[in-house]
Design an enzyme around this catalytic site. Structure first.
Site, short mmCIF file in Angstrom:
data_model
loop_
_atom_site.label_atom_id
_atom_site.label_comp_id
_atom_site.label_asym_id
_atom_site.label_seq_id
_atom_site.Cartn_x
_atom_site.Cartn_y
_atom_site.Cartn_z
N HIS A 193 0.47 -0.92 0.17
CA HIS A 193 0.03 -0.18 0.02
C HIS A 193 0.87 1.20 -0.34
O HIS A 193 0.89 2.04 -0.39
CB HIS A 193 -1.09 -0.27 1.44
CG HIS A 193 -1.98 0.74 1.23
ND1 HIS A 193 -2.71 1.40 0.38
CD2 HIS A 193 -3.43 0.61 1.26
CE1 HIS A 193 -3.40 2.23 0.02
NE2 HIS A 193 -4.02 1.42 0.99
N ASP A 251 -11.41 -7.29 -18.17
CA ASP A 251 -11.67 -8.30 -18.77
C ASP A 251 -10.04 -8.17 -19.63
O ASP A 251 -9.82 -7.31 -20.62
CB ASP A 251 -12.68 -7.55 -19.96
CG ASP A 251 -13.62 -8.56 -20.81
OD1 ASP A 251 -12.26 -9.82 -21.31
OD2 ASP A 251 -13.90 -8.92 -21.82
N HIS A 302 -25.93 15.37 1.59
CA HIS A 302 -24.63 14.26 0.29
C HIS A 302 -25.63 12.66 0.74
O HIS A 302 -24.90 12.37 1.00
CB HIS A 302 -23.12 14.72 0.61
CG HIS A 302 -22.23 14.02 -0.35
ND1 HIS A 302 -22.50 14.54 -1.62
CD2 HIS A 302 -21.76 13.00 -0.40
CE1 HIS A 302 -21.96 14.00 -1.88
NE2 HIS A 302 -21.27 12.78 -1.95
N SER A 317 -24.92 10.44 -1.53
CA SER A 317 -24.31 9.63 -2.76
C SER A 317 -24.81 8.12 -2.22
O SER A 317 -25.03 8.05 -0.78
CB SER A 317 -23.35 10.31 -3.04
OG SER A 317 -21.67 9.40 -1.96
N THR A 318 -24.57 7.29 -3.12
CA THR A 318 -24.06 5.41 -2.60
C THR A 318 -23.15 5.53 -2.02
O THR A 318 -23.70 4.88 -1.01
CB THR A 318 -23.91 4.47 -4.48
OG1 THR A 318 -24.96 5.23 -5.13
CG2 THR A 318 -24.28 3.38 -4.39
C1 LIG Z 1 -15.21 10.24 -0.50
C2 LIG Z 1 -15.56 10.12 -1.43
C3 LIG Z 1 -15.85 8.13 -0.87
C4 LIG Z 1 -17.06 9.85 -1.31
O1 LIG Z 1 -17.94 9.51 -2.34
P1 LIG Z 1 -18.77 9.91 -2.58
O2 LIG Z 1 -19.55 8.96 -4.11
O3 LIG Z 1 -20.13 10.09 -1.60
O4 LIG Z 1 -18.57 11.54 -3.19
P2 LIG Z 1 -18.48 12.11 -4.51
O5 LIG Z 1 -18.63 13.34 -4.35
O6 LIG Z 1 -16.98 11.46 -4.86
O7 LIG Z 1 -19.52 11.25 -5.72
C5 LIG Z 1 -20.78 11.90 -5.15
C6 LIG Z 1 -21.37 11.21 -6.96
O8 LIG Z 1 -21.12 11.21 -8.47
C7 LIG Z 1 -20.11 10.85 -8.60
N1 LIG Z 1 -19.15 10.66 -9.13
C8 LIG Z 1 -18.14 11.88 -8.27
N2 LIG Z 1 -17.32 11.66 -9.12
C9 LIG Z 1 -17.05 10.39 -10.16
C10 LIG Z 1 -16.11 9.67 -10.43
N3 LIG Z 1 -15.40 10.16 -10.83
N4 LIG Z 1 -16.39 8.61 -11.46
C11 LIG Z 1 -17.78 8.15 -11.57
N5 LIG Z 1 -19.04 9.20 -10.10
C12 LIG Z 1 -18.26 9.64 -9.80
C13 LIG Z 1 -20.82 9.46 -8.13
O9 LIG Z 1 -21.30 8.24 -8.03
C14 LIG Z 1 -21.59 9.87 -6.52
O10 LIG Z 1 -22.95 9.83 -7.89
P3 LIG Z 1 -23.43 8.42 -6.61
O11 LIG Z 1 -24.79 9.12 -5.57
O12 LIG Z 1 -24.55 7.40 -7.99
O13 LIG Z 1 -22.94 7.31 -6.22
C15 LIG Z 1 -15.14 9.41 -2.78
O14 LIG Z 1 -15.29 10.95 -3.42
C16 LIG Z 1 -13.41 9.46 -3.16
O15 LIG Z 1 -12.81 9.98 -3.56
N6 LIG Z 1 -13.61 7.96 -3.48
C17 LIG Z 1 -12.06 7.18 -3.89
C18 LIG Z 1 -11.59 6.44 -2.29
C19 LIG Z 1 -10.69 6.13 -3.01
O16 LIG Z 1 -8.78 6.35 -3.48
N7 LIG Z 1 -10.29 4.25 -2.17
C20 LIG Z 1 -9.44 3.55 -1.93
C21 LIG Z 1 -8.65 3.51 -1.03
S1 LIG Z 1 -6.98 2.27 -1.34
C22 LIG Z 1 -7.53 1.34 -1.04
O17 LIG Z 1 -8.63 0.53 0.04
C23 LIG Z 1 -7.07 -0.42 -1.51
C24 LIG Z 1 -7.08 -0.59 -3.38
O18 LIG Z 1 -8.68 -0.47 -2.97
O19 LIG Z 1 -7.05 -1.99 -3.42
#
Ligand SMILES: CC(C)(COP(=O)(O)OP(=O)(O)OC[C@H]1O[C@@H](n2cnc3c(N)ncnc32)[C@H](O)[C@@H]1OP(=O)(O)O)[C@@H](O)C(=O)NCCC(=O)NCCSC(=O)CC(=O)O
Length: 453
Positions: free
Chosen positions: A167, A397, A272, A274-275
């Site tokens: 990581h 895929d 907020h 979101s899903t």
């Molecule tokens: C902080 C968050 C978790 C919050 O998520 P949220 O979905 O609530 O908020 P958001 O503002 O990003 O998104 C709001 C809405 O816009 C959509 N949306 C926004 N940006 C998007 C994008 N780039 N692609 C697709 N959809 C997107 C979301 O689906 C959501 O809609 P809808 O309502 O449809 O949902 C996220 O923003 C984020 O940073 N996610 C990535 C976290 C990450 O990197 N984790 C991995 C850690 S490492 C790890 O764990 C190891 C490993 O994985 O290998």
């Protein structure tokens, strides 16, 4: 189940006349303060299940494995750090990823007689059997391998690709981008990576903050508690897992999310919803209720947000490495999530945390991690999220169809909950949980029944 190791191969990057390794013979990439918090964590392990009834031994050995190795070799030209190790030169203030010529990714080829349908399903599966499909990631005090792979044949049923990722070298965004790129090269038999999938190594974009590096290193050291070898790269002690630990995948459909969202909308329109927020809040409240116990006990939850697009200036979306910032809520009372309005409380908390992420200052990242990690041991229940609903992991895929299932098995090392988009429906979410069977049997009715209420 039995597992037979057929081969342990070293896959080196395909020869590249432009390679940075040709001139200097080695490549050193210092870890940033975004990478350092993960230095002593156990690897992130994912297993991808590919269903393929024509996967005879012959087909596996003569077609599948050679194609996977060839495309891996090609994609590694752009992912050299995955062939290297994290090391800590005594003359340097912090560890680096070091790649030397002829470094390789270790690929274990194996065969099992296990039941593919069962292990790739959504029900309760022994986590020890899932681990058999995953490679080791060698680590010593001086050197920690960046990445390793295991490809396992289930004769006439399919095959799995298991990956173990350090990581501190890469986060979920980079790791999922790597897999999708490898898959794309393999399926389309390309020689080069498409521009849109090429990783960016523009580290100078992350401003060097020496004090921040030092704080991060100090925090990581204090977590380990071992003062004898402060540069040791061996991870925190692993959690002992009994044979009774199972992993299950739960599903919230798009309609489930919609109905859960309606429950909250009637309370507040400014959240907020979101899903991610709905799914985390719902799973967390069921988890706290299922564990029961002292209603006053201290519980905490944490997640990380991708910071590439939240930084000012932004990083390229394909930036290679770690770029996540923690957000958490600590030392709450279990009863807050157990009572009638527990779900709404959780939604309010997680919604606020997501909304607040963009205004977080990079300078505070070390104390934010330190605060979060310190509550991991002080809380009776500590929720975290692995994976994301934005990685598109089911798009991987390799030419034999999309995976029928993807599991993050390393959630067994904490009370992590994994998340991914649903395979066959947009808007829904898959949730991985890993618990003792007795606790899973308590948890599942809460999860399923509360949806109906
Ligand atoms: C902080 C968050 C978790 C919050 O998520 P949220 O979905 O609530 O908020 P958001 O503002 O990003 O998104 C709001 C809405 O816009 C959509 N949306 C926004 N940006 C998007 C994008 N780039 N692609 C697709 N959809 C997107 C979301 O689906 C959501 O809609 P809808 O309502 O449809 O949902 C996220 O923003 C984020 O940073 N996610 C990535 C976290 C990450 O990197 N984790 C991995 C850690 S490492 C790890 O764990 C190891 C490993 O994985 O290998």
């Amino acid at each position: 189940m039995t597992l037979r190791i057929i081969e342990t191969a070293r896959v080196t990057p395909a020869v590249d006349s432009d390679s940075v390794l040709n001139s200097a013979n080695s490549l050193t990439i210092p870890l940033t303060f975004f990478d350092l918090p993960w230095l002593l964590f156990h690897p992130v392990k994912r297993v991808f299940f590919y269903k393929l009834t024509e996967s005879t031994r012959e087909h596996f050995n003569s077609i599948i494995v050679p194609k996977l190795k060839l495309s891996l070799s090609l994609v590694l030209r752009n992912y050299l750090p995955l062939t290297g190790c994290v090391t800590w030169n005594p003359n340097e203030p912090k560890p680096s990823i070091v790649v030397t010529q002829n470094d390789a990714v270790l690929v274990t080829i194996a065969e099992t007689n296990a039941d593919f349908s069962h292990l790739s399903g959504y029900g309760q599966r022994p986590v020890s059997e899932l681990h058999a499909l995953l490679p080791k990631l060698p680590v010593s005090d001086d050197s920690a391998t960046a990445f390793s792979i295991q490809i396992t044949l289930f004769p006439n049923q399919g095959f799995t690709i298991g990956v173990a990722a350090h990581h501190a070298v890469l986060d979920g965004k980079t790791s999922s981008m790597f897999i999708k790129t490898w898959a794309c090269i393999c399926k389309q038999q390309l020689q080069n990576i498409p521009e849109t999938l090429t990783p960016s190594y523009d580290r100078p974009l992350i401003k060097d903050m020496i004090e921040l590096d030092e704080n991060m290193i100090e925090m990581v050291r204090s977590l380990k508690g071992d003062k004898t070898n402060i540069r040791s790269l061996t991870p925190f002690p692993a959690r002992e897992l009994g044979d009774d630990v199972v992993l299950a995948t739960l599903v919230l459909s798009r309609d489930d999310i919609k109905r859960l969202r309606e429950r909250v909308k009637s309370v507040s329109l400014t959240l907020h919803l979101s899903t991610f927020v709905i799914a985390y809040a719902y799973t967390w409240t069921c988890f706290v209720k299922a564990r029961g116990g002292n209603r006053e006990r201290s519980v905490s939850l944490l997640f990380v947000g991708d910071f590439r697009e939240r930084l000012d200036p932004k990083l390229p979306v394909n930036y290679f490495g770690n770029c996540v910032f923690p957000a958490g809520c600590y030392n709450r009372k279990a009863v807050e999530f157990m009572e009638e309005k527990g779900f709404v409380t959780a939604v309010e908390i997680i919604s606020d945390l997501v909304k607040g992420l963009s205004s977080r200052k990079v300078e505070t990242i070390a104390e934010s991690f330190a605060e979060g990690f310190s509550f991991a041991s002080r809380s009776t229940q500590f929720g975290t999220i692995a994976g994301s609903t934005r990685f598109g992991i089911y798009e991987s895929d390799f030419g034999w169809g999309r995976p029928v299932k993807v599991d993050i098995v390393s959630i067994d090392q904490g009370e992590a909950i994994s998340m991914a988009e649903r395979r066959d429906e947009s808007g829904g979410v898959e949730i991985g949980m890993c618990l003792k069977k007795s606790e899973m049997d308590m948890f599942l009715p809460f999860f399923n029944n509360d949806l109906q209420s």
